[in-house]
Structures are given as C-alpha cells and as structure tokens.
Design a protein around this motif. Structure first.
Motif, PDB file in Angstrom:
ATOM      1  N   LEU A 151     -26.354  -9.406  38.452  1.00 47.56           N
ATOM      2  CA  LEU A 151     -26.565  -9.866  39.824  1.00 47.56           C
ATOM      3  C   LEU A 151     -26.151 -11.330  39.931  1.00 47.56           C
ATOM      4  O   LEU A 151     -25.430 -11.720  40.857  1.00 47.56           O
ATOM      5  CB  LEU A 151     -28.020  -9.688  40.252  1.00 47.56           C
ATOM      6  N   ASP A 152     -26.585 -12.150  38.985  1.00 51.92           N
ATOM      7  CA  ASP A 152     -26.155 -13.556  38.974  1.00 51.92           C
ATOM      8  C   ASP A 152     -24.644 -13.664  38.862  1.00 51.92           C
ATOM      9  O   ASP A 152     -24.017 -14.498  39.518  1.00 51.92           O
ATOM     10  CB  ASP A 152     -26.796 -14.309  37.808  1.00 51.92           C
ATOM     11  N   TYR A 153     -24.064 -12.816  38.040  1.00 49.43           N
ATOM     12  CA  TYR A 153     -22.612 -12.825  37.848  1.00 49.43           C
ATOM     13  C   TYR A 153     -21.891 -12.526  39.163  1.00 49.43           C
ATOM     14  O   TYR A 153     -20.910 -13.182  39.512  1.00 49.43           O
ATOM     15  CB  TYR A 153     -22.240 -11.801  36.764  1.00 49.43           C
ATOM     16  N   ASN A 212     -27.629 -14.139  52.982  1.00 49.77           N
ATOM     17  CA  ASN A 212     -26.643 -13.213  53.529  1.00 49.77           C
ATOM     18  C   ASN A 212     -26.184 -12.160  52.520  1.00 49.77           C
ATOM     19  O   ASN A 212     -25.192 -11.484  52.742  1.00 49.77           O
ATOM     20  CB  ASN A 212     -25.432 -13.983  54.060  1.00 49.77           C
ATOM     21  N   VAL A 213     -26.910 -11.990  51.401  1.00 46.91           N
ATOM     22  CA  VAL A 213     -26.563 -10.977  50.396  1.00 46.91           C
ATOM     23  C   VAL A 213     -27.820 -10.207  50.017  1.00 46.91           C
ATOM     24  O   VAL A 213     -28.838 -10.800  49.666  1.00 46.91           O
ATOM     25  CB  VAL A 213     -25.944 -11.622  49.131  1.00 46.91           C
ATOM     26  N   VAL A 214     -27.729  -8.865  50.092  1.00 45.69           N
ATOM     27  CA  VAL A 214     -28.830  -7.982  49.708  1.00 45.69           C
ATOM     28  C   VAL A 214     -28.285  -6.901  48.772  1.00 45.69           C
ATOM     29  O   VAL A 214     -27.073  -6.730  48.655  1.00 45.69           O
ATOM     30  CB  VAL A 214     -29.501  -7.330  50.942  1.00 45.69           C
ATOM     31  N   TYR A 215     -29.202  -6.162  48.125  1.00 43.72           N
ATOM     32  CA  TYR A 215     -28.771  -5.038  47.300  1.00 43.72           C
ATOM     33  C   TYR A 215     -29.685  -3.841  47.532  1.00 43.72           C
ATOM     34  O   TYR A 215     -30.769  -3.966  48.105  1.00 43.72           O
ATOM     35  CB  TYR A 215     -28.660  -5.419  45.820  1.00 43.72           C
ATOM     36  N   THR A 216     -29.234  -2.685  47.087  1.00 45.09           N
ATOM     37  CA  THR A 216     -29.857  -1.403  47.406  1.00 45.09           C
ATOM     38  C   THR A 216     -30.780  -0.899  46.289  1.00 45.09           C
ATOM     39  O   THR A 216     -30.851  -1.485  45.206  1.00 45.09           O
ATOM     40  CB  THR A 216     -28.762  -0.354  47.643  1.00 45.09           C
ATOM     41  N   ILE A 259     -24.659  -5.215  48.275  1.00 47.63           N
ATOM     42  CA  ILE A 259     -24.214  -4.782  46.955  1.00 47.63           C
ATOM     43  C   ILE A 259     -24.800  -3.381  46.745  1.00 47.63           C
ATOM     44  O   ILE A 259     -26.013  -3.198  46.820  1.00 47.63           O
ATOM     45  CB  ILE A 259     -24.702  -5.740  45.859  1.00 47.63           C
ATOM     46  N   LEU A 260     -23.933  -2.404  46.492  1.00 45.05           N
ATOM     47  CA  LEU A 260     -24.402  -1.024  46.412  1.00 45.05           C
ATOM     48  C   LEU A 260     -23.600  -0.222  45.408  1.00 45.05           C
ATOM     49  O   LEU A 260     -22.530  -0.652  44.958  1.00 45.05           O
ATOM     50  CB  LEU A 260     -24.318  -0.361  47.783  1.00 45.05           C
ATOM     51  N   LEU A 261     -24.121   0.959  45.095  1.00 45.35           N
ATOM     52  CA  LEU A 261     -23.379   1.929  44.305  1.00 45.35           C
ATOM     53  C   LEU A 261     -22.468   2.700  45.246  1.00 45.35           C
ATOM     54  O   LEU A 261     -22.846   2.944  46.408  1.00 45.35           O
ATOM     55  CB  LEU A 261     -24.337   2.907  43.624  1.00 45.35           C
ATOM     56  N   PRO A 262     -21.282   3.129  44.793  1.00 47.91           N
ATOM     57  CA  PRO A 262     -20.411   3.918  45.676  1.00 47.91           C
ATOM     58  C   PRO A 262     -21.112   5.149  46.253  1.00 47.91           C
ATOM     59  O   PRO A 262     -20.883   5.511  47.408  1.00 47.91           O
ATOM     60  CB  PRO A 262     -19.246   4.305  44.764  1.00 47.91           C
TER      61      PRO A 262
END
Length: 125
Positions: free
Chosen positions: A47-49, A24-28, A119-122
C-alpha cells in the motif's frame, strides 16, 4: 498467512472502502484482505509502495493496471494505463509474497460524495 494470487479471485464488488493517509485514495475489501494476509507478515508495505512510488509516477491517469510478478522471493512491478502504455517498471530484490502474478487496478470512483482513486482487485470492478 501467506495467500496466493488465486485466493483473491473470490472477491467481487466491495462492501467497504478503507481510507489511506491521502483523502483522495481508498481501497476495497479485497485489497484489505491482500494487505493483511499477503506474505508472511502482511503486505501493507505494498500500500505504501502504491501511494509513494507508483501513483506519483502515473500522474493523472484515470486507470492504472498493476502487475506484480513474483518468483523465488523476487518481484517485478509494472504499471500501465490499460492500453499497455507502461508508466512504471521496477524490480524488487526481496519479497515474501507467494510466487505468481498478482494483479491490481486503480480507477476513479466516488466515495462519500467525492471523487477518489480506488485501489481494487480486478474481480471487484
């Protein structure tokens, strides 16, 4: 390669979402660039943090803003819910990230027809 916070401003939107060990967690794309190029040997540790330190302490917040302030190889990591209700605050004694303020967001999105945390950049919002 050791990038600076300004190097991330070129990212807007994303073409890809990358899976984490949690379904349920992805990143860009921008976050992938940061994880690959942040610090002397990449910043996948961050990312682990996020996955194991920040997210568990932030509960079910729909939006999380993370700021990493780096100075002289030391970091302060703070996370709030967008209304400056701080949910996480920790000092890190050593990092090889470049000095400056690094900003990241976590928000609810959709990927593959299911609700996920992104998880993304603004600048990618």
């Amino acid at each position: 390669m050791n990038i600076t916070p300004n190097d991330l401003s070129a990212f807007n939107c994303t073409e890809n979402y990358y899976k984490t060990i949690f379904n349920n967690v992805v990143y860009t794309d921008g976050m992938k660039y940061f994880f690959t190029n942040g610090g002397d040997n990449g910043a996948y540790w961050f990312l682990d943090y996020i996955l194991f330190e920040i997210l568990p302490k932030c509960g079910d917040e729909e939006f999380i803003s993370i700021e990493v302030n780096v100075e002289d190889n030391k970091a302060s990591i703070k996370a709030h819910n967008g209304n400056y209700n701080y949910l996480y605050d920790q000092n890190i004694p050593y990092t090889d990230l470049a000095d400056g303020t690094w900003k990241f967001w976590i928000e609810i999105g959709e990927c593959g027809g299911k609700s996920v945390r992104v998880i993304l950049l603004p600048s990618e919002h």
